[in-house]
Design an enzyme around this catalytic site. Sequence first.
Site, mmCIF file in Angstrom:
data_model
loop_
_atom_site.group_PDB
_atom_site.id
_atom_site.type_symbol
_atom_site.label_atom_id
_atom_site.label_comp_id
_atom_site.label_asym_id
_atom_site.label_seq_id
_atom_site.Cartn_x
_atom_site.Cartn_y
_atom_site.Cartn_z
ATOM 1 N N ILE A 1 0.840 -1.201 0.000
ATOM 2 C CA ILE A 1 0.000 0.000 0.000
ATOM 3 C C ILE A 1 0.877 1.253 0.000
ATOM 4 O O ILE A 1 0.602 2.224 -0.706
ATOM 5 C CB ILE A 1 -0.984 -0.010 1.195
ATOM 6 C CG1 ILE A 1 -1.923 -1.213 1.060
ATOM 7 C CG2 ILE A 1 -1.805 1.293 1.238
ATOM 8 C CD1 ILE A 1 -2.893 -1.404 2.201
ATOM 9 N N ASP B 1 11.877 3.146 5.107
ATOM 10 C CA ASP B 1 11.438 1.739 5.097
ATOM 11 C C ASP B 1 12.624 0.863 5.511
ATOM 12 O O ASP B 1 13.767 1.141 5.118
ATOM 13 C CB ASP B 1 10.963 1.367 3.680
ATOM 14 C CG ASP B 1 10.065 0.145 3.657
ATOM 15 O OD1 ASP B 1 8.926 0.257 3.171
ATOM 16 O OD2 ASP B 1 10.505 -0.938 4.116
ATOM 17 N N GLY C 1 9.022 -4.564 2.467
ATOM 18 C CA GLY C 1 9.034 -3.626 1.332
ATOM 19 C C GLY C 1 10.120 -4.020 0.341
ATOM 20 O O GLY C 1 11.039 -4.767 0.675
ATOM 21 N N SER D 1 -7.859 -0.101 10.328
ATOM 22 C CA SER D 1 -8.442 -1.268 9.683
ATOM 23 C C SER D 1 -9.873 -1.505 10.132
ATOM 24 O O SER D 1 -10.240 -1.200 11.279
ATOM 25 C CB SER D 1 -7.592 -2.478 10.064
ATOM 26 O OG SER D 1 -8.231 -3.662 9.696
ATOM 27 N N TYR E 1 -4.170 -8.242 15.952
ATOM 28 C CA TYR E 1 -3.849 -7.203 14.959
ATOM 29 C C TYR E 1 -4.819 -6.028 15.086
ATOM 30 O O TYR E 1 -4.417 -4.866 15.178
ATOM 31 C CB TYR E 1 -3.906 -7.822 13.554
ATOM 32 C CG TYR E 1 -4.021 -6.809 12.462
ATOM 33 C CD1 TYR E 1 -2.921 -6.059 12.078
ATOM 34 C CD2 TYR E 1 -5.244 -6.570 11.820
ATOM 35 C CE1 TYR E 1 -3.038 -5.104 11.091
ATOM 36 C CE2 TYR E 1 -5.363 -5.628 10.836
ATOM 37 C CZ TYR E 1 -4.254 -4.893 10.472
ATOM 38 O OH TYR E 1 -4.370 -3.938 9.500
ATOM 39 N N LYS F 1 -4.376 -1.915 16.304
ATOM 40 C CA LYS F 1 -4.845 -0.754 15.526
ATOM 41 C C LYS F 1 -5.739 0.137 16.389
ATOM 42 O O LYS F 1 -5.636 1.366 16.344
ATOM 43 C CB LYS F 1 -5.613 -1.211 14.282
ATOM 44 C CG LYS F 1 -4.745 -1.865 13.228
ATOM 45 C CD LYS F 1 -3.896 -0.844 12.514
ATOM 46 C CE LYS F 1 -2.955 -1.455 11.497
ATOM 47 N NZ LYS F 1 -2.077 -0.488 10.861
ATOM 48 N N GLN G 1 -7.591 -22.283 -1.709
ATOM 49 C CA GLN G 1 -8.442 -22.929 -0.707
ATOM 50 C C GLN G 1 -9.562 -21.964 -0.385
ATOM 51 O O GLN G 1 -9.311 -20.815 -0.016
ATOM 52 C CB GLN G 1 -7.641 -23.218 0.552
ATOM 53 C CG GLN G 1 -6.542 -24.232 0.316
ATOM 54 C CD GLN G 1 -5.944 -24.713 1.632
ATOM 55 O OE1 GLN G 1 -6.448 -24.423 2.707
ATOM 56 N NE2 GLN G 1 -4.870 -25.468 1.523
ATOM 57 N N ALA H 1 -10.932 -19.707 11.257
ATOM 58 C CA ALA H 1 -11.416 -19.161 12.531
ATOM 59 C C ALA H 1 -11.531 -17.641 12.455
ATOM 60 O O ALA H 1 -10.668 -16.970 11.884
ATOM 61 C CB ALA H 1 -10.462 -19.547 13.649
HETATM 62 C C1 WQD Z 1 -11.274 -12.493 2.451
HETATM 63 C C2 WQD Z 1 -12.232 -13.668 2.305
HETATM 64 C C3 WQD Z 1 -11.580 -15.559 3.646
HETATM 65 C C4 WQD Z 1 -7.850 -16.395 1.552
HETATM 66 C C5 WQD Z 1 -8.213 -9.103 6.348
HETATM 67 C C6 WQD Z 1 -8.085 -8.495 7.712
HETATM 68 C C7 WQD Z 1 -8.649 -7.114 7.719
HETATM 69 C C8 WQD Z 1 -8.028 -6.278 6.613
HETATM 70 C C9 WQD Z 1 -8.198 -6.937 5.315
HETATM 71 C C10 WQD Z 1 -5.936 -5.158 7.145
HETATM 72 C C11 WQD Z 1 -12.526 -14.364 3.639
HETATM 73 C C12 WQD Z 1 -11.505 -15.883 2.183
HETATM 74 C C13 WQD Z 1 -9.055 -15.844 1.950
HETATM 75 C C14 WQD Z 1 -7.852 -17.691 0.967
HETATM 76 C C15 WQD Z 1 -10.239 -17.756 1.201
HETATM 77 N N1 WQD Z 1 -6.614 -6.149 6.765
HETATM 78 N N2 WQD Z 1 -10.227 -16.512 1.781
HETATM 79 N N3 WQD Z 1 -9.064 -18.304 0.811
HETATM 80 O O1 WQD Z 1 -9.888 -11.665 6.505
HETATM 81 O O2 WQD Z 1 -11.610 -10.340 5.182
HETATM 82 O O3 WQD Z 1 -9.594 -9.231 6.050
HETATM 83 O O4 WQD Z 1 -7.639 -8.249 5.383
HETATM 84 O O5 WQD Z 1 -6.270 -4.207 7.748
HETATM 85 O O6 WQD Z 1 -8.402 -6.566 8.944
HETATM 86 O O7 WQD Z 1 -8.797 -9.299 8.641
HETATM 87 O O8 WQD Z 1 -9.332 -10.751 4.180
HETATM 88 O O9 WQD Z 1 -8.369 -11.543 2.079
HETATM 89 O O10 WQD Z 1 -7.876 -12.821 4.205
HETATM 90 O O11 WQD Z 1 -10.168 -12.907 3.236
HETATM 91 O O12 WQD Z 1 -11.294 -18.377 1.036
HETATM 92 O O13 WQD Z 1 -6.795 -18.243 0.622
HETATM 93 O O14 WQD Z 1 -11.588 -14.670 1.504
HETATM 94 O O15 WQD Z 1 -12.068 -16.630 4.384
HETATM 95 O O16 WQD Z 1 -13.846 -14.788 3.595
HETATM 96 P P1 WQD Z 1 -10.186 -10.594 5.549
HETATM 97 P P2 WQD Z 1 -8.842 -12.010 3.402
#
Ligand code: WQD
Length: 323
Positions: free
Chosen positions: A12, A31, A36, A117, A141, A145, A206, A283
Amino acid sequence: MKVLVIGGAGYIGSHVARRLLDSGHTVTVFDNLSSGLRINLFPGAAFIHGDILRYEQLRAAMRETGAQAAVYLAAFKAVGESMVKPEKYSVNNIIGTIHLLNAACETGLKNIIFSSSAAVYGEPKYLPIDEKHPTNPENYYGFTKLEIEKFLGWYDRLKGIRCAILRYFNAAGYDVDGRIKGLEQNPANLIPAIMEAACGMRRELQIFGSDYDTPDGTCIRDYIHVSDLAAAHVLALDYVSGNDKSLTVNLGSETGSSVTEVLETARRVTGREIPAKITGRRAGDPARLTASAALARDLLGWKARYSDMETLIRTSWAAYHTN
Ligand code: WQD
């Protein structure tokens, strides 16, 4: 304005540095290159190889550059890891920000743009999530924040340091003009995972659960393009410096996409089969998360322009395909 972009070689951070340069700001990237990449540095920006945990290095960088503003994008952000290695997140995210605030006090830097976040909200009580939604992080995490947001609030009151707290939803995509070359290392997020599966860097995607209470059974998220996020940082900088006032806003597209929808768009846009397998739930995943970005619209005049799923995937694929 002279801006120090801490973590400006990251995913980002590099997009934000690019946008600040495009808007005529004088940019120095600070950095430690732990995640990075040098390839993400731009000739138009100065670079200081330094670590936010080395207080003197950070203070010297602020003094030497005469920075009037800092953008903080140097936090660790892997939710799963934060639950097993909280120490790492305490030191880097919390102590790192305290260093930033204290160095700002010492050097007279008055404006901070902070990447927060949607993780500060935890399990949603209602949708879309606005900034008044209760904050109750469910992972360490998100806790870091939220704690940092509170420090920022106190330094605003006590020291007059103005801060834009930007609560990102799911950041994704790559520079719409293709100028960012460095790919995220070991990504855990959905869209980069799909891209890696599309180009054979991982065997398959997955899908973490298909038995959620959503139309297709997979989780729904609000994906926001990094180029849109970057634009919001520049507008937020104008706002806090111009109004001498802090703000906290959500940044999201206000659109929900399910994992299956993202995958199907990726298959269509890339023309690749993209192997995928449904596995168990991960989870701590809420079924649905979507943002209200009305406040960012009102205060900053910001609106997502590139956050439709097609553009998110197309720009990601351009980065993965060529690099
Ligand atoms: C998105 C969806 C997974 C990977 C996280 C942080 C949040 C923010 C953004 C920073 C979910 C599914 C994912 C995979 C999958 N971060 N998935 N297979 O958890 O919504 O948000 O990133 O500030 O705080 O929690 O993002 O991209 O991990 O998941 O099925 O290999 O995709 O279960 O439903 P998430 P994500």
